[in-house]
Design a protein around this motif. Structure first.
Motif, mmCIF file in Angstrom:
data_model
loop_
_atom_site.group_PDB
_atom_site.id
_atom_site.type_symbol
_atom_site.label_atom_id
_atom_site.label_comp_id
_atom_site.label_asym_id
_atom_site.label_seq_id
_atom_site.Cartn_x
_atom_site.Cartn_y
_atom_site.Cartn_z
ATOM 1 N N GLU A 32 0.697 -1.109 0.005
ATOM 2 C CA GLU A 32 0.030 -0.016 -0.073
ATOM 3 C C GLU A 32 0.955 1.362 0.020
ATOM 4 N N ALA A 33 0.375 2.352 -0.767
ATOM 5 C CA ALA A 33 1.311 3.466 -0.879
ATOM 6 C C ALA A 33 0.711 4.607 0.189
ATOM 7 N N THR A 35 0.207 7.883 1.880
ATOM 8 C CA THR A 35 0.533 9.206 1.541
ATOM 9 C C THR A 35 0.769 10.222 2.662
ATOM 10 N N ARG A 147 -2.885 5.901 -0.556
ATOM 11 C CA ARG A 147 -3.563 6.084 -1.932
ATOM 12 C C ARG A 147 -4.249 4.906 -2.515
ATOM 13 N N SER A 149 -5.668 1.883 -4.182
ATOM 14 C CA SER A 149 -5.009 1.173 -5.288
ATOM 15 C C SER A 149 -6.112 0.745 -6.282
#
Length: 152
Positions: A32-33, A35, A147, A149
């Protein structure tokens, strides 16, 4: 939202005082990004002698722990505020959450220090920072933003 495990270096220990928090991030899916991530802690009024002084709050990521010497720390965020301030304080801990979630580094938690203007260490509890012993609605927690996905 993640709840905390907390450790204190308090009045009974040699200075400097600190409060340490660990969060269970094992439920976060790999890849997972992140943020942004925020550490939120409630500040009550605290003891009267600090009410009119400026307090410097520093939050660090515990980078490495050593058996025979002090842990290595990575500074994440700093805030200055009046000792009599009440309300939620929000610290930016994005760098730490990236280390833990993206680089999958070992999560050793966050450490909070409080100092007076002239550099004296203050016990975070006496400064009014509520930890796990505070009411449920005012317990410290961490919020992590991801963010979305493209996948399911």
């Amino acid at each position: 939202l993640c709840s905390a495990v907390e450790q204190d270096r308090d009045i009974s220990s040699p200075k400097p005082y600190w409060k340490e928090f660990r969060f269970d991030l094992t439920q976060v899916p790999a890849g997972e990004a992140v943020t942004a991530a925020e550490f939120r802690i409630y500040k009550a009024r605290g003891v009267t002698r600090h009410a009119n002084s400026t307090l410097h709050l520093s939050i660090y990521e515990v980078a490495t722990e050593h058996a025979n010497r002090e842990s290595e720390l990575f500074l994440l965020d700093v805030q200055d505020l009046r000792g009599g301030t009440e309300g939620w304080l929000v610290f930016d801990v994005t760098a730490a959450s990236n280390h833990w979630l993206v680089e999958r580094k070992y999560n050793l938690g966050l450490r909070l220090y409080v100092e007076t203007d002239d550099g004296h260490s203050v016990d975070p509890g006496s400064a009014g920072l509520l930890g796990r012993r505070g009411p449920r609605s005012k317990q410290p927690f961490m919020v992590t933003f991801f963010r979305a996905s493209p996948g399911p």
